[in-house]
Design a protein around this motif. Sequence first.
Motif, short mmCIF file in Angstrom:
data_model
loop_
_atom_site.label_atom_id
_atom_site.label_comp_id
_atom_site.label_asym_id
_atom_site.label_seq_id
_atom_site.Cartn_x
_atom_site.Cartn_y
_atom_site.Cartn_z
N SER A 106 -24.91 84.17 5.98
CA SER A 106 -24.36 85.62 5.79
C SER A 106 -22.87 85.17 5.94
O SER A 106 -22.38 85.40 5.14
CB SER A 106 -24.74 87.04 6.80
N VAL A 109 -22.69 82.37 2.64
CA VAL A 109 -22.50 83.18 1.24
C VAL A 109 -22.15 84.60 0.97
O VAL A 109 -22.58 84.66 -0.78
CB VAL A 109 -24.78 83.11 0.65
N LEU A 110 -22.06 85.50 1.73
CA LEU A 110 -21.69 86.31 1.63
C LEU A 110 -20.48 86.86 1.94
O LEU A 110 -19.79 86.21 2.41
CB LEU A 110 -22.11 87.82 2.17
N TYR A 335 -28.06 85.81 -2.93
CA TYR A 335 -26.83 85.12 -2.76
C TYR A 335 -27.04 83.71 -2.99
O TYR A 335 -25.61 83.81 -3.85
CB TYR A 335 -25.91 86.18 -2.30
N HIS A 434 -19.89 90.26 -7.10
CA HIS A 434 -21.33 90.04 -6.54
C HIS A 434 -20.61 88.08 -6.64
O HIS A 434 -19.07 88.32 -6.37
CB HIS A 434 -21.57 89.62 -7.99
N PRO A 435 -21.45 87.77 -5.53
CA PRO A 435 -20.50 86.80 -4.49
C PRO A 435 -20.23 85.01 -5.14
O PRO A 435 -19.48 84.28 -5.72
CB PRO A 435 -21.92 86.61 -3.64
N THR A 436 -21.18 85.36 -6.39
CA THR A 436 -20.98 83.85 -7.48
C THR A 436 -19.79 85.08 -8.44
O THR A 436 -20.62 83.52 -9.03
CB THR A 436 -22.54 84.31 -8.15
#
Length: 532
Positions: A106, A109-110, A335, A434-436
């Motif tokens: 987490s 990626v978060l 994610y 959004h994480p990306t």
Amino acid sequence: MTDTRQVVVTATAPGPARHARRRDIEGLRAIALISVLLYHAGVRSTAGGFVGVDAFFVISGFLIIGLLWRELSSTGTVSLGEFYARRARRLLPAAVLVIVATVMVSWKVLPPLRSQSVARDGLASTFYVVNHRLAGGGTDYLNSSAAPSPLQHYWSLSVEEQFYLLVPVVMIIAWTVCRRQQRDVVARPSRTSALSALALVGGVSFIACIRLTSTAQRFAFFLLPTRAWEFVVGGLVAIGAPRLRHVDRRTGQALATVGIAAFIWSVTSYSAATSFPGFAALSPVLGVAGVIAAGCTAMGSAVNRVLGVTPLTAIGRISYSWYLWHWPILILVPYVIGHTVSTTGNVVLILLAGGLAAVTTYLVEDPVRFSPRLVGSARRTFAVGLSLSATAVLSIGVVVYEAGRLPNAPVAAAAPSLHVSRSAAATIPPTTLHPTTSSSAAAAQSASPTTTLPPTATVDPVAAALASASTEEEAAIAAAAGTNEVPANLTPTLSRAHADKAVPFADGCFANFRDTAIRSCSYGDVNAATRV
């Protein structure tokens, strides 16, 4: 989630109890797990799969209360040290592994603020109190839209662990009181007395569950006092097992058939709209209890034999680790890959979680659980358990510290203090969160010529004024999209913005579920001629 190899089936005649492995309970655990997995994967036909957790509670009550009753009946006491050591060897290794892995992934990626929240969930999960954290946070209407935590499923483990912590102490106290009432320190309290006392506790818990389900469902769902009756139902079956052995075959068949049908009906008929637990929990709880009771009869039933087939017992064997791994994988993989996953994709992820669960069971769970050095020493077991918990706490502390180190942008001397409101945060388009989403893509979106008016013969003065007013804000957004710094003069700080509330909420002007009267608060000049 208790090992069925510790189950003892009491013989009908007085004398030593005979030990037997209840393969049907392993299979029943597999059915419960599959229902939860399919529900979390989004399979529509299993919209009530959350009742699988209730099945786990009944199974745990049957195994644990039965184990404690037999020890009390034979020795007059319970070895608390050995009992808690067995629970630690069974639960801690896999639980700590998944917590640490989830918190670390987490963190990578978060978004930082989200990873901090997950780390705190990890800390609560390590000490088996995350159900209280979820019950409290879930009742906050202003925070009800928050994304689910990848450790949210640890609430059921917290309920079970709290049950394991309290039930032996409660049973010892009840045993002592019964013996004193009999005025005979040697006599053993009867099975009828035990069943009556247990039924009383379960009845109080069930009434509390019914009342809170209609007034504060989150509390009824997540907390032990309103779930204890489900464990008690399993315990009643365990203590009454010797009497069940006299039940004829036809009755046993009926118990098992109706029981498994009630559970499957709950899985396929319930949904998020079901008022649960409440009365709705009776169907899966009593259904599972009926299946277990049928397995206690002398002849058993066809349902119990089917539940004991190897494929189901193999799934039940790794069900604990599978349950631990599946939810973090379902939450975090989107994610990692940058997009949502379909129902079919979720099923594939669950199967991958099953492979990981098998590895965890044979390389982590079993070596600790059946280690001769640990099995023979409660002290060594507690030392290992404390070491595992300390490792989890240390890892979580590192994540909380690192995720909280947000770089601050320099603040000009005359810069006004900024206030981030929840309503303003809610207007940010989801794609920017959004994480990306890359900063360059966000900048390109912000810099798109959405404010340039098309060449027309007549320019609408209102549209022109609106476009002019938004130009400065758009330029600021476009410039900010390329930086990772956070303004140092935000009030509240970014890490506390999610919990920010308007003054009337903070002052308690709004009624909660316990109130029966309207509250009022006055602001501004209370003596003014104009009142709003």
